[in-house]
Design an enzyme around this catalytic site. Structure first.
Site, mmCIF file in Angstrom:
data_model
loop_
_atom_site.group_PDB
_atom_site.id
_atom_site.type_symbol
_atom_site.label_atom_id
_atom_site.label_comp_id
_atom_site.label_asym_id
_atom_site.label_seq_id
_atom_site.Cartn_x
_atom_site.Cartn_y
_atom_site.Cartn_z
ATOM 1 N N SER A 124 -52.489 10.856 31.524
ATOM 2 C CA SER A 124 -50.926 10.718 31.480
ATOM 3 C C SER A 124 -50.255 10.538 32.657
ATOM 4 C CB SER A 124 -50.344 12.282 30.537
ATOM 5 O OG SER A 124 -48.999 11.775 30.467
ATOM 6 N N HIS A 125 -49.424 11.491 33.079
ATOM 7 C CA HIS A 125 -48.762 11.416 34.423
ATOM 8 C C HIS A 125 -49.683 11.857 35.564
ATOM 9 C CE1 HIS A 125 -48.314 15.785 33.412
ATOM 10 N NE2 HIS A 125 -48.020 15.886 34.579
ATOM 11 N N ASP A 298 -44.389 6.940 32.229
ATOM 12 C CA ASP A 298 -45.681 7.489 32.800
ATOM 13 C C ASP A 298 -46.902 6.527 32.560
ATOM 14 O OD1 ASP A 298 -45.875 8.371 30.263
ATOM 15 O OD2 ASP A 298 -46.656 10.270 30.901
ATOM 16 N N ASP A 300 -49.259 6.642 30.671
ATOM 17 C CA ASP A 300 -49.674 6.476 29.107
ATOM 18 C C ASP A 300 -48.342 6.295 28.294
ATOM 19 O OD1 ASP A 300 -48.757 9.131 29.346
ATOM 20 O OD2 ASP A 300 -49.924 9.749 27.307
ATOM 21 N N ASP A 302 -45.665 7.680 27.505
ATOM 22 C CA ASP A 302 -44.953 8.773 26.459
ATOM 23 C C ASP A 302 -43.835 9.336 27.098
ATOM 24 O OD1 ASP A 302 -46.523 10.323 27.991
ATOM 25 O OD2 ASP A 302 -47.234 11.547 26.142
ATOM 26 N N ARG A 303 -43.561 9.216 28.510
ATOM 27 C CA ARG A 303 -42.506 9.876 29.276
ATOM 28 C C ARG A 303 -41.460 8.653 29.743
ATOM 29 N NH1 ARG A 303 -44.103 14.594 33.447
ATOM 30 N NH2 ARG A 303 -45.656 15.652 32.025
ATOM 31 N N LYS A 399 -44.089 11.761 21.946
ATOM 32 C CA LYS A 399 -42.834 11.468 22.449
ATOM 33 C C LYS A 399 -43.103 10.208 22.901
ATOM 34 C CE LYS A 399 -44.502 13.488 26.990
ATOM 35 N NZ LYS A 399 -45.552 14.653 26.646
HETATM 36 C C1 VG1 Z 1 -46.385 19.023 31.132
HETATM 37 C C2 VG1 Z 1 -44.889 19.321 30.726
HETATM 38 C C3 VG1 Z 1 -44.882 19.223 29.188
HETATM 39 C C4 VG1 Z 1 -45.708 18.249 28.698
HETATM 40 C C5 VG1 Z 1 -46.964 17.907 29.227
HETATM 41 C C6 VG1 Z 1 -47.747 16.777 28.605
HETATM 42 O O1 VG1 Z 1 -47.128 20.292 30.630
HETATM 43 O O2 VG1 Z 1 -44.514 20.299 31.505
HETATM 44 O O3 VG1 Z 1 -43.559 19.516 28.639
HETATM 45 O O4 VG1 Z 1 -45.728 18.211 27.259
HETATM 46 O O5 VG1 Z 1 -46.909 18.038 30.648
HETATM 47 O O6 VG1 Z 1 -47.158 15.432 29.061
HETATM 48 P P1 VG1 Z 1 -47.527 21.620 31.897
HETATM 49 O O7 VG1 Z 1 -48.352 22.145 31.065
HETATM 50 O O8 VG1 Z 1 -48.116 20.813 33.298
HETATM 51 O O9 VG1 Z 1 -46.178 22.208 32.419
HETATM 52 V V1 VG1 Z 1 -48.166 14.103 29.472
HETATM 53 O O10 VG1 Z 1 -46.928 12.924 29.544
HETATM 54 O O11 VG1 Z 1 -48.629 14.295 30.690
HETATM 55 O O12 VG1 Z 1 -49.273 14.078 27.947
HETATM 56 CO CO CO Z 2 -47.644 10.985 29.146
#
Ligand code: VG1
Ligand code: CO
Length: 574
Positions: A124-125, A298, A300, A302-303, A399
């Site tokens: 993801s990010h 981001d 993937d 979704d953000r 998302k």
């Molecule tokens: C983070 C964010 C959370 C989000 C998750 C996945 O998690 O705070 O709100 O759902 O990333 O997003 P954490 O546990 O690091 O706070 V993505 O777009 O990276 O799948």
């Molecule tokens: Co993501």
């Protein structure tokens, strides 16, 4: 193209040794890329997943979708999944062309093609490349991230695994050409099928069924004059979606400037994370005032981050609230109606105020999209979001960055052509929640855990209840009305989740939240969230950091953050 080979592929059983650290976090399993590549680490995790799938499906042959965000090892990982699926009783795999498919798009395809779930190869990010991170997420048949019952069960299997199964001769599959393939596998009564599908088609069709594309086209290039916007895909998976939707479907090439739409295995060495720090290029591009609207996604997809003219920043919490208040601009909601709203616990209360005004239910869930799925399946909510730049609705179960952008353009087309004016009107109606998040990333050692432990102890002892603090900054007074360790019982299936973040609520409604990230791949990341509400219009234009300084300084004092972490400033502020 369709092909059916006559050769029979044999299943090889390969010994392996179990790992103890394959527990999925907030959203899948994320580790350094090299960890995944070495010692069959990736294969082990996938085998545990297939074992679990076959167990819960009672050996009914599953159909699955596979896609990824293009980072290093996605294509190779896709090929390994193909070999393993063939050997693990999977009936059919829908494979994204070139292994590329955004997370929301995978969710869309799972739902549209009625599959039993899917696998998304993404961290993801998190940054990508051989020296950064890789990740695997599992989705279930509703299209959403696997709930904890599933990920815990997979985790249990990872710790007992003794061998993996694969068809090593299933090689040279052309991932670039659309088409169906079937393979005979020895010991299987049915052939194994693969269909290489377009990464974007199903998703684009879904978007066209949700939004009024003509109206958005008119906003961008219609008779009121050009509405220039800038979209930055941060070299993630969204490039092809951006080009197809904005340039081809919306026919708005003249108005839509795009950047970083070519997918790179290391995202150009950047964090593919759409916030003011990591999407700095977009912020700079917007500053000159040439664009009315800007957005980034981001890795993937979704953000999303939404900016107005001259870089006016819309916090994700406000973005959710504004969209919730304006859903009548979107044909999908006119047709399906609006059930309730939901947000993750650390997300500001801005959307709560919209819920109260519209007499809708508001659900507060732990961090992570998986907690929204049941609420959507049961039609309790229609729209939800997280402060971490995630917004979405019940059109899928993830998302959805592009959905958020098209939603915003729909509001801009219907309500006002200025993002900033929309926000000001919103605050005038509802008041303003000032929100910020401080991230202290990749801290080595036990400090962060000890800090959380101490805060947990304070919750148990109810130590701070009714205590009044005068903040070290600004002499503002805050009295604690609640301090707890957030826990949640899912209203649909009764599943219980605890230790989801320390929450301190004050008598004026301000809130502080502390939690450890569940997505990092090295060290520990502390997140500190601050949310406060103002209904004095003279404050609405004030700087959020300025407004929240007293509350944040109080947070640092209560948690003794510097002592525990050795950090005197965060790595990222959003
Ligand atoms: C983070 C964010 C959370 C989000 C998750 C996945 O998690 O705070 O709100 O759902 O990333 O997003 P954490 O546990 O690091 O706070 V993505 O777009 O990276 O799948
Ligand atoms: Co993501």
């Amino acid at each position: 193209m369709s092909n059916s080979e006559q050769v029979k592929h044999t299943i090889e059983t390969r010994p392996t040794k179990p790992f103890t650290d394959q527990k999925p976090g907030t959203s899948g399993l994320r580790k350094p890329t090299k960890t995944f590549i070495e010692n069959q680490y990736f294969e082990n995790f996938i085998q545990a997943y297939f074992d679990d799938l076959n167990e819960t499906n009672k050996d009914k042959q599953a159909t699955l979708v596979v896609g990824g965000d293009g980072r290093h090892f996605v294509r190779e990982g896709t090929r390994i999944i193909i070999q393993m699926a063939a050997a693990n009783n999977v009936k059919k795999l829908f494979v994204a062309r070139d292994g590329l498919m955004s997370t929301p798009s995978v969710s869309c395809v799972i739902r549209k093609r009625n599959t039993d779930g899917g696998i998304v190869l993404t961290a993801s990010h998190n940054p990508g490349g051989i020296d950064n991170d890789f990740g695997v997420k599992f989705n279930i048949s509703n299209g959403g991230p696997a709930p904890e019952a599933v990920t815990n069960s997979v985790y249990d299997k990872t710790r007992q695994l003794t061998n993996i199964r694969l068809c090593p001769t299933l090689v040279n599959i052309d991932l670039l050409t659309l088409g169906k393939h079937t393979y005979e596998i020895e010991g299987r009564s049915t052939p194994f099928e693969i269909e290489i599908i377009d990464s974007v088609d199903d998703y684009v069709q879904l978007m066209k069924s949700i939004f009024d594309f003509d109206k958005i086209h008119n906003l961008l290039v219609g008779d009121k004059g050009k509405f220039p916007i800038m979209i930055n895909a941060l070299s993630g998976v969204m490039g092809p979606y951006v080009l197809r939707i904005f340039h081809e479907e919306l026919k708005a090439k003249d108005a839509v400037t795009v950047k970083n739409c070519k997918n790179l295995e290391d995202f150009g060495g950047h964090h593919p994370d759409p916030n003011l720090t990591y999407a700095h290029e977009l912020v700079e591009d917007m500053k000159h005032g040439d664009f009315e609207f800007g957005a980034a996604f981001d890795g993937d997809g979704d953000r999303n981050m939404i900016l107005g003219k001259s870089g006016f920043f819309v916090t994700p919490c406000d973005s959710l609230a504004v969209l919730a208040a304006n859903l009548d601009c979107i044909p999908y909601f006119k047709k399906h109606g609006v059930h309730g709203y939901a947000r993750s616990m650390p997300t500001s209360g801005a959307v709560d105020r919209v819920a109260a005004k519209n007499q809708k239910s508001l659900y507060e869930v732990p961090t992570g999209w998986k907690f929204f799925g049941n609420l959507m399946d049961s039609k309790l909510i229609s729209i939800c979001g997280e402060e971490s730049f995630g917004t979405g609705s019940d059109h899928i179960r993830e998302k959805d960055g592009m959905w958020a952008v098209l939603s915003w353009l729909s509001v801009l087309a219907n309500v006002d052509r200025s993002v900033e004016k929309i926000l000001h009107a919103h605050w005038t109606t509802f008041g303003r929640n000032f929100f910020t998040r401080y991230d202290y990333e990749e801290i080595d050692g036990p400090g962060p855990f000890a800090m959380l432990k101490r805060l947990e102890g304070m919750c148990m002892a109810n130590e701070l209840l009714n205590k009044t603090f005068v903040t070290p900054y600004g002499n503002k007074e805050y009295t604690v009305t609640l301090m707890d360790d957030f826990h949640y019982t899912d209203p649909v299936d009764g599943s219980y989740t605890e230790k989801q973040g320390i929450r301190i609520v004050f008598t004026d409604g301000s809130r502080l939240v502390f939690r450890l990230s569940g997505t990092g791949a090295r060290g520990a990341t502390v997140r500190l969230y601050a949310d406060s509400y103002e209904n004095d219009p003279s404050t609405y234009t004030k700087d959020a950091q300025e407004m929240l300084r007293p509350l944040v300084s109080l947070a640092l004092e209560i948690a003794q953050l510097k002592d525990f972490t050795g950090r005197d400033k965060p790595t990222v502020i959003t």
